[in-house]
Motif scaffolding. Sequence first.
Motif, PDB file in Angstrom:
ATOM      1  N   LYS A 168     -17.418  21.469 -22.348  1.00  0.00           N
ATOM      2  CA  LYS A 168     -16.181  20.882 -21.822  1.00  0.00           C
ATOM      3  C   LYS A 168     -15.144  21.952 -21.491  1.00  0.00           C
ATOM      4  O   LYS A 168     -14.361  21.792 -20.566  1.00  0.00           O
ATOM      5  CB  LYS A 168     -15.597  19.859 -22.796  1.00  0.00           C
ATOM      6  N   HIS A 169     -15.154  23.069 -22.219  1.00  0.00           N
ATOM      7  CA  HIS A 169     -14.221  24.151 -21.934  1.00  0.00           C
ATOM      8  C   HIS A 169     -14.587  24.848 -20.624  1.00  0.00           C
ATOM      9  O   HIS A 169     -13.711  25.198 -19.826  1.00  0.00           O
ATOM     10  CB  HIS A 169     -14.190  25.152 -23.090  1.00  0.00           C
ATOM     11  N   ALA A 170     -15.884  25.039 -20.406  1.00  0.00           N
ATOM     12  CA  ALA A 170     -16.333  25.653 -19.152  1.00  0.00           C
ATOM     13  C   ALA A 170     -16.037  24.730 -17.973  1.00  0.00           C
ATOM     14  O   ALA A 170     -15.631  25.192 -16.900  1.00  0.00           O
ATOM     15  CB  ALA A 170     -17.828  25.970 -19.229  1.00  0.00           C
ATOM     16  N   LYS A 171     -16.205  23.424 -18.172  1.00  0.00           N
ATOM     17  CA  LYS A 171     -15.869  22.467 -17.115  1.00  0.00           C
ATOM     18  C   LYS A 171     -14.381  22.520 -16.800  1.00  0.00           C
ATOM     19  O   LYS A 171     -13.982  22.440 -15.640  1.00  0.00           O
ATOM     20  CB  LYS A 171     -16.270  21.051 -17.527  1.00  0.00           C
ATOM     21  N   TRP A 172     -13.551  22.644 -17.835  1.00  0.00           N
ATOM     22  CA  TRP A 172     -12.105  22.741 -17.626  1.00  0.00           C
ATOM     23  C   TRP A 172     -11.763  23.994 -16.816  1.00  0.00           C
ATOM     24  O   TRP A 172     -10.912  23.936 -15.925  1.00  0.00           O
ATOM     25  CB  TRP A 172     -11.367  22.763 -18.962  1.00  0.00           C
ATOM     26  N   LEU A 173     -12.439  25.110 -17.123  1.00  0.00           N
ATOM     27  CA  LEU A 173     -12.198  26.339 -16.370  1.00  0.00           C
ATOM     28  C   LEU A 173     -12.443  26.128 -14.880  1.00  0.00           C
ATOM     29  O   LEU A 173     -11.635  26.544 -14.051  1.00  0.00           O
ATOM     30  CB  LEU A 173     -13.114  27.461 -16.865  1.00  0.00           C
ATOM     31  N   ILE A 174     -13.545  25.482 -14.556  1.00  0.00           N
ATOM     32  CA  ILE A 174     -13.905  25.301 -13.152  1.00  0.00           C
ATOM     33  C   ILE A 174     -12.997  24.287 -12.471  1.00  0.00           C
ATOM     34  O   ILE A 174     -12.495  24.525 -11.376  1.00  0.00           O
ATOM     35  CB  ILE A 174     -15.385  24.887 -13.031  1.00  0.00           C
ATOM     36  N   SER A 175     -12.780  23.175 -13.128  1.00  0.00           N
ATOM     37  CA  SER A 175     -12.063  22.085 -12.455  1.00  0.00           C
ATOM     38  C   SER A 175     -10.549  22.256 -12.441  1.00  0.00           C
ATOM     39  O   SER A 175      -9.888  21.809 -11.507  1.00  0.00           O
ATOM     40  CB  SER A 175     -12.428  20.742 -13.083  1.00  0.00           C
ATOM     41  N   HIS A 176      -9.991  22.893 -13.459  1.00  0.00           N
ATOM     42  CA  HIS A 176      -8.534  22.994 -13.530  1.00  0.00           C
ATOM     43  C   HIS A 176      -8.015  24.421 -13.369  1.00  0.00           C
ATOM     44  O   HIS A 176      -7.163  24.679 -12.526  1.00  0.00           O
ATOM     45  CB  HIS A 176      -8.012  22.409 -14.853  1.00  0.00           C
ATOM     46  N   TRP A 177      -8.524  25.337 -14.176  1.00  0.00           N
ATOM     47  CA  TRP A 177      -7.972  26.691 -14.188  1.00  0.00           C
ATOM     48  C   TRP A 177      -8.195  27.405 -12.859  1.00  0.00           C
ATOM     49  O   TRP A 177      -7.260  27.975 -12.292  1.00  0.00           O
ATOM     50  CB  TRP A 177      -8.567  27.496 -15.347  1.00  0.00           C
ATOM     51  N   LEU A 178      -9.432  27.370 -12.358  1.00  0.00           N
ATOM     52  CA  LEU A 178      -9.708  28.029 -11.078  1.00  0.00           C
ATOM     53  C   LEU A 178      -8.958  27.360  -9.931  1.00  0.00           C
ATOM     54  O   LEU A 178      -8.505  28.034  -9.007  1.00  0.00           O
ATOM     55  CB  LEU A 178     -11.208  28.043 -10.793  1.00  0.00           C
ATOM     56  N   GLU A 179      -8.811  26.045  -9.989  1.00  0.00           N
ATOM     57  CA  GLU A 179      -8.060  25.341  -8.952  1.00  0.00           C
ATOM     58  C   GLU A 179      -6.578  25.695  -9.019  1.00  0.00           C
ATOM     59  O   GLU A 179      -5.926  25.873  -7.994  1.00  0.00           O
ATOM     60  CB  GLU A 179      -8.248  23.825  -9.087  1.00  0.00           C
ATOM     61  N   GLU A 180      -6.056  25.799 -10.230  1.00  0.00           N
ATOM     62  CA  GLU A 180      -4.642  26.149 -10.420  1.00  0.00           C
ATOM     63  C   GLU A 180      -4.345  27.555  -9.908  1.00  0.00           C
ATOM     64  O   GLU A 180      -3.284  27.808  -9.327  1.00  0.00           O
ATOM     65  CB  GLU A 180      -4.299  26.051 -11.911  1.00  0.00           C
ATOM     66  N   LYS A 181      -5.272  28.465 -10.107  1.00  0.00           N
ATOM     67  CA  LYS A 181      -5.089  29.847  -9.664  1.00  0.00           C
ATOM     68  C   LYS A 181      -5.151  29.968  -8.147  1.00  0.00           C
ATOM     69  O   LYS A 181      -4.627  30.919  -7.582  1.00  0.00           O
ATOM     70  CB  LYS A 181      -6.146  30.774 -10.296  1.00  0.00           C
TER      71      LYS A 181
END
Length: 118
Positions: free
Chosen positions: A50-63
């Motif tokens: 779930k943490h890796a999914k969060w990285l892809i879906s939210h963090w990378l999109e936010e950046k």
Amino acid sequence: MDLKPIFSRIKFNGMKAPHPTRHLNRIEKLAAAIQERFPEINRPEKIKLKHAKWLISHWLEEKNYKTTTRNDYLSSLKLLIEALGRSDHWIGELKLKAKGAGGRPRTSRVVKSKKYYQ
């Protein structure tokens, strides 16, 4: 978060500088982002799917990175997942390209045997 055990498992066979350093820096950024969002994650072994999914879906999109930079981060995330010893199920769930036959051989790999990274 102490990433030394993860870094010791990743081997860059013949990869020219500065690419290995860039991979390691991206892995540090990914781990720091997880730790900032999920403070209970204080060791790399606690990273879950779930943490890796969060990285892809939210963090990378936010950046809002360009496509090539985003792909570089995904490549580093894949190395992190392999170094954590997670299954290929994670790669499929995250829709990252699975290992397959053909293509150019990888210059980076993850050591699985403990005798090589102690």
